[in-house]
Design a protein around this motif. Structure first.
Motif, PDB file in Angstrom:
ATOM      1  N   LEU A 433      19.293  87.246  50.216  1.00  0.00           N
ATOM      2  CA  LEU A 433      18.161  87.813  50.953  1.00  0.00           C
ATOM      3  C   LEU A 433      18.255  87.510  52.441  1.00  0.00           C
ATOM      4  N   ALA A 434      18.729  86.289  52.772  1.00  0.00           N
ATOM      5  CA  ALA A 434      18.782  85.887  54.182  1.00  0.00           C
ATOM      6  C   ALA A 434      19.966  86.501  54.918  1.00  0.00           C
ATOM      7  N   HIS A 435      21.062  86.754  54.196  1.00  0.00           N
ATOM      8  CA  HIS A 435      22.282  87.193  54.878  1.00  0.00           C
ATOM      9  C   HIS A 435      22.926  88.433  54.273  1.00  0.00           C
ATOM     10  N   GLY A 436      23.007  88.503  52.950  1.00  0.00           N
ATOM     11  CA  GLY A 436      23.737  89.605  52.334  1.00  0.00           C
ATOM     12  C   GLY A 436      23.019  90.928  52.391  1.00  0.00           C
ATOM     13  N   LYS A 437      21.777  90.956  51.959  1.00  0.00           N
ATOM     14  CA  LYS A 437      21.049  92.219  51.893  1.00  0.00           C
ATOM     15  C   LYS A 437      20.855  92.817  53.279  1.00  0.00           C
ATOM     16  N   VAL A 438      20.626  91.964  54.267  1.00  0.00           N
ATOM     17  CA  VAL A 438      20.445  92.448  55.639  1.00  0.00           C
ATOM     18  C   VAL A 438      21.768  92.497  56.401  1.00  0.00           C
ATOM     19  N   GLU A 439      22.849  92.038  55.738  1.00  0.00           N
ATOM     20  CA  GLU A 439      24.202  92.039  56.304  1.00  0.00           C
ATOM     21  C   GLU A 439      24.259  91.330  57.646  1.00  0.00           C
ATOM     22  N   ARG A 440      23.741  90.122  57.632  1.00  0.00           N
ATOM     23  CA  ARG A 440      23.844  89.241  58.795  1.00  0.00           C
ATOM     24  C   ARG A 440      24.860  88.149  58.461  1.00  0.00           C
ATOM     25  N   ALA A 441      25.989  88.177  59.146  1.00  0.00           N
ATOM     26  CA  ALA A 441      27.074  87.245  58.841  1.00  0.00           C
ATOM     27  C   ALA A 441      26.604  85.801  59.001  1.00  0.00           C
ATOM     28  N   TYR A 442      27.161  84.917  58.176  1.00  0.00           N
ATOM     29  CA  TYR A 442      26.691  83.535  58.146  1.00  0.00           C
ATOM     30  C   TYR A 442      27.753  82.556  58.628  1.00  0.00           C
ATOM     31  N   THR A 443      27.288  81.365  58.981  1.00  0.00           N
ATOM     32  CA  THR A 443      28.140  80.208  59.264  1.00  0.00           C
ATOM     33  C   THR A 443      27.824  79.135  58.224  1.00  0.00           C
ATOM     34  N   ILE A 444      28.568  78.049  58.239  1.00  0.00           N
ATOM     35  CA  ILE A 444      28.268  76.952  57.315  1.00  0.00           C
ATOM     36  C   ILE A 444      26.883  76.390  57.592  1.00  0.00           C
ATOM     37  N   SER A 445      26.513  76.302  58.844  1.00  0.00           N
ATOM     38  CA  SER A 445      25.172  75.810  59.190  1.00  0.00           C
ATOM     39  C   SER A 445      24.087  76.686  58.569  1.00  0.00           C
ATOM     40  N   ASP A 446      24.325  77.995  58.530  1.00  0.00           N
ATOM     41  CA  ASP A 446      23.361  78.896  57.895  1.00  0.00           C
ATOM     42  C   ASP A 446      23.211  78.575  56.415  1.00  0.00           C
ATOM     43  N   LEU A 447      24.324  78.314  55.732  1.00  0.00           N
ATOM     44  CA  LEU A 447      24.260  77.970  54.308  1.00  0.00           C
ATOM     45  C   LEU A 447      23.469  76.686  54.095  1.00  0.00           C
ATOM     46  N   SER A 457      14.004  70.246  51.137  1.00  0.00           N
ATOM     47  CA  SER A 457      14.545  68.916  51.385  1.00  0.00           C
ATOM     48  C   SER A 457      15.716  69.003  52.357  1.00  0.00           C
ATOM     49  N   PRO A 458      15.429  69.013  53.653  1.00  0.00           N
ATOM     50  CA  PRO A 458      16.513  69.015  54.639  1.00  0.00           C
ATOM     51  C   PRO A 458      17.437  67.811  54.488  1.00  0.00           C
ATOM     52  N   THR A 459      16.890  66.707  54.009  1.00  0.00           N
ATOM     53  CA  THR A 459      17.713  65.510  53.826  1.00  0.00           C
ATOM     54  C   THR A 459      18.773  65.731  52.765  1.00  0.00           C
ATOM     55  N   PHE A 460      18.362  66.307  51.622  1.00  0.00           N
ATOM     56  CA  PHE A 460      19.330  66.594  50.559  1.00  0.00           C
ATOM     57  C   PHE A 460      20.397  67.555  51.061  1.00  0.00           C
ATOM     58  N   ALA A 461      19.980  68.622  51.732  1.00  0.00           N
ATOM     59  CA  ALA A 461      20.936  69.626  52.204  1.00  0.00           C
ATOM     60  C   ALA A 461      21.928  69.016  53.192  1.00  0.00           C
ATOM     61  N   ALA A 462      21.430  68.244  54.146  1.00  0.00           N
ATOM     62  CA  ALA A 462      22.304  67.640  55.155  1.00  0.00           C
ATOM     63  C   ALA A 462      23.273  66.666  54.507  1.00  0.00           C
ATOM     64  N   ASP A 463      22.780  65.878  53.564  1.00  0.00           N
ATOM     65  CA  ASP A 463      23.620  64.888  52.885  1.00  0.00           C
ATOM     66  C   ASP A 463      24.700  65.583  52.052  1.00  0.00           C
ATOM     67  N   PHE A 464      24.318  66.636  51.329  1.00  0.00           N
ATOM     68  CA  PHE A 464      25.272  67.338  50.473  1.00  0.00           C
ATOM     69  C   PHE A 464      26.390  67.953  51.311  1.00  0.00           C
ATOM     70  N   PHE A 465      26.039  68.624  52.392  1.00  0.00           N
ATOM     71  CA  PHE A 465      27.063  69.263  53.213  1.00  0.00           C
ATOM     72  C   PHE A 465      27.923  68.231  53.934  1.00  0.00           C
ATOM     73  N   LYS A 466      27.310  67.166  54.411  1.00  0.00           N
ATOM     74  CA  LYS A 466      28.066  66.126  55.114  1.00  0.00           C
ATOM     75  C   LYS A 466      29.107  65.502  54.190  1.00  0.00           C
ATOM     76  N   LYS A 467      28.697  65.193  52.962  1.00  0.00           N
ATOM     77  CA  LYS A 467      29.584  64.485  52.040  1.00  0.00           C
ATOM     78  C   LYS A 467      30.643  65.386  51.415  1.00  0.00           C
ATOM     79  N   TYR A 468      30.214  66.547  50.906  1.00  0.00           N
ATOM     80  CA  TYR A 468      31.062  67.301  49.999  1.00  0.00           C
ATOM     81  C   TYR A 468      31.685  68.561  50.603  1.00  0.00           C
ATOM     82  N   VAL A 469      31.155  69.025  51.739  1.00  0.00           N
ATOM     83  CA  VAL A 469      31.722  70.204  52.388  1.00  0.00           C
ATOM     84  C   VAL A 469      32.562  69.793  53.592  1.00  0.00           C
ATOM     85  N   TYR A 470      31.944  69.043  54.501  1.00  0.00           N
ATOM     86  CA  TYR A 470      32.676  68.558  55.679  1.00  0.00           C
ATOM     87  C   TYR A 470      33.476  67.299  55.369  1.00  0.00           C
ATOM     88  N   GLY A 471      32.979  66.502  54.415  1.00  0.00           N
ATOM     89  CA  GLY A 471      33.561  65.192  54.156  1.00  0.00           C
ATOM     90  C   GLY A 471      34.451  65.154  52.939  1.00  0.00           C
TER      91      GLY A 471
END
Length: 623
Positions: A433-447, A457-471
């Motif tokens: 809904l945020a990116h595909g249907k409106v065809e707005r290209a995304y970055t990792i930060s958008d995800l 929970s911004p804390t959960f999201a930040a922790d998950f991306f820090k550890k398992y995507v970037y880390g």
């Protein structure tokens, strides 16, 4: 200011469209007078040309692929003529770049194209079909990428061929594309294929037509039956996102080619997918063939419309490097297997096996130990069907973004289910809904931002991306799977393991070896960091002749020697290389590979919450 900018953008788009409509299309014609020898004759006509030199080229990259490919090598006899058919000078500036220094306002360019590779990337031409990937087929002119395009196949009917493509039909075997980007994203199959079509009523009430076109040695009844299976899978995938995409021209086409000598591939495109499979036919292989369909159709949401900004616009002169393939391909990999089980084509145990493969890829490979999912995505410019003549150390520095991202998707799904009473389906719908249907290209930060908002929970999201995507941190898969009454355990407890220096031939590369007559076993690629063989100093180029005092003639004999031992045992190995004859000692370890089994299979009784989570996770979502 924002509204003003949007209005200006809309005006600019309208103006560009209006200008394009006033220009004559770039007109291609492709015929196959020498199909028996894999050649096509391509003609490109362009009018309303500006003055100055005209430069044209073949592409070096292809939509759906992330590495470079030298398509220009299969183009020859390049000629040009003015509007009165008088020859023009053509200079070859580079291997795939040509220039016409002088011309009038109309030019005809002709060339011969060779193609004998049936996959999703290249071109194949023979008397049975023409299988065209457009970047490997079409030369294009600099500065004309916004012009409309027509493509005609004048001798298709003469050969008994019909045309399967996402290009817009214009009659008389002529098709059109709004611009170069769309043309290059439109694979085309000309053959006497069989077709099964159906309509899906979308959430908005509009109908989307879906076509399965199959070039294979099967009867129509087999294709109809297989089409019904694909139809069931389409509905299961629609349920994840809540709706189908709105397909251009109201059509989506599966372009399927099945023959034993094919190369095998699956390549997603905006309103179609090119699926090439190596079976003798569909009949008897339906379940196995469905896996590629499940993965590739998911791409009509994830990649084609939920699109990484790094792939926009697609560059045909070199590969786009993307940071997000762990999501674009990896999450698609996860769903490709999960949806086969939800649709009833695979058992839960089949899914447990694929999930265990994802987990092994992140817990038991040096590529995942030392490099992040983002870094794995960037390596696609070399890894994605790219060809390297010289050896690489890919075994130790790369973990496929397909399985890396798939393991991340598995973990996130179980986190959401067990900690938030949400699901990965819900998350994918929010990204849609945020990116595909409106065809707005995304970055990792958008995800990450979508996850933060979705879970609250911004804390959960930040922790998950820090550890398992970037880390380099790894999820606790055993604890996560336990929430569903599943056990992560060693697949071969107590079995000795040396690392993969000898494996069945069908497994391909990555730390493998091959037998060399009676002279031993030649290790042909880098051994994996951390394995007993690596620690013992064995590597590519070493020829193993003795192990534990026994002659080694091939992989089977080496594996048999190891299998007779226990973890912790030591075996002396004799080997040779350019520096002479050597001996080393391998201290065998326990096979580290994991498997997933249910509580029930392990003799345990799952709780009701565990069963509920598992059933909701794996059950169909089609109502």
């Amino acid at each position: 200011m924002k509204k003003l900018l949007l209005a200006a953008s809309a005006l600019g788009l309208w103006s560009a469209t209006a200008v394009a409509q006033t220009l004559t299309p770039v007109a291609y014609s492709i015929s196959f007078p020498n199909a028996v020898h894999h050649e096509a004759e391509v003609t490109m006509r362009v009018k309303q040309l500006p003055g100055g030199p005209l430069r044209m080229r073949m592409s070096r990259s292809s939509p759906g692929r992330y590495a470079t490919h030298e398509f220009g090598k299969n183009v020859y006899q390049v000629k040009a003529f003015d509007k009165n058919d008088k020859p023009l000078t053509v200079n070859q500036l580079e291997g795939d770049v040509y220039e016409i220094p002088y011309h009038d306002d109309g030019v005809k360019i002709t060339y011969t194209l060779f193609g004998n590779m049936v996959d999703g990337t290249y071109v194949s031409i023979d008397e049975s079909h023409a299988h065209l990937n457009m970047p490997g087929t079409m030369m294009w002119i600099y500065g004309m990428d916004k012009r409309p395009i027509t493509v005609q196949f004048p001798d298709a009917e003469q050969k008994g061929w019909r045309v399967a493509t996402q290009l817009k039909p214009e009659g008389f075997n002529t098709f059109s594309a709004p611009d170069l980007q769309y043309l290059m994203d439109s694979p085309t199959e000309l053959s006497d294929y069989k077709q099964y079509s159906w309509e899906v009523v979308n959430t908005d009430g509009k109908k989307e037509a879906i076509h399965l076109t199959t070039h294979s040695n099967d009867d129509q009844a087999t294709i109809d039956n297989f089409g019904k299976m694909v139809q069931r899978l389409v509905l299961e995938e629609k349920a994840v996102f809540g709706e189908l995409p709105t397909y251009d021209f109201g059509n989506y086409t599966f372009i399927d080619d099945i023959y034993p000598t094919n190369s095998g591939d699956g390549m997603e495109h905006r309103n179609s997918t090119c699926i090439v499979q190596t079976s003798a036919k569909v009949a008897g292989n339906e379940k196995r063939l469905l896996g590629t369909f499940s993965h590739e159709y998911f791409h009509s949401w994830n990649v084609e419309r939920i699109r990484p900004k790094t792939l926009e616009p697609f560059n045909f002169e070199h590969a786009n490097m993307s940071n997000e393939l762990w999501f674009a391909e990896g999450f698609t990999q996860y769903y490709g297997e999960l949806l086969l089980s939800r649709a009833g084509f695979n058992t839960p145990e089949d899914f447990y096996g694929s999930a265990a493969g994802l987990i092994n890829s992140v817990l038991n490979t040096p590529g995942a130990t030392n490099y992040s999912a983002v870094q794995a995505s960037r390596y696609a410019v070399y890894a994605d069907a790219g060809v390297a003549i010289d050896p690489t150390n890919k075994n130790n520095i790369f973990n496929s973004y397909y399985v890396y991202g798939g393991a991340i998707a598995l973990a996130l799904d179980l986190h959401l289910r067990s900690e938030f009473n949400l699901t990965l389906d819900d998350y994918m719908r929010q990204v849609w809904l945020a990116h595909g249907k409106v065809e707005r290209a995304y970055t990792i930060s958008d995800l990450q931002n979508v996850l933060a908002k979705f879970t609250k929970s911004p804390t959960f999201a930040a922790d998950f991306f820090k550890k398992y995507v970037y880390g380099l941190d790894k999820n606790n898969y055993a604890a996560l799977l336990d929430k569903a009454g599943l056990i992560l355990q060693h697949a071969n407890p107590g079995k000795a393991w040396a690392g993969r220096i000898a494996a069945p031939a069908f497994r391909g590369s990555e730390g493998m070896a091959r037998s060399v007559g009676t002279e031993g076993l030649l290790i042909t690629s880098s051994t994996l960091q951390g394995t007993p063989a690596y620690k013992a100093g064995l590597d590519a180029g070493d020829r193993v002749t003795l192990a534990d005092g026994q002659p080694v003639k091939d992989g089977a004999s080496f594996n048999a020697i190891v299998a007779a031992k226990k973890p912790g045992d030591k075996i002396e190995v004799a080997y040779s290389n350019r520096t002479g004859e050597h001996k080393t000692t391998i201290t065998l370890a326990e096979d580290p590979s994991y498997e997933i089994v249910s509580y029930e299979k392990a003799g345990k009784t799952p709780s009701q919450p565990q069963l509920t989570l598992r059933n909701e996770w794996l059950s169909t979502k089609v109502k």
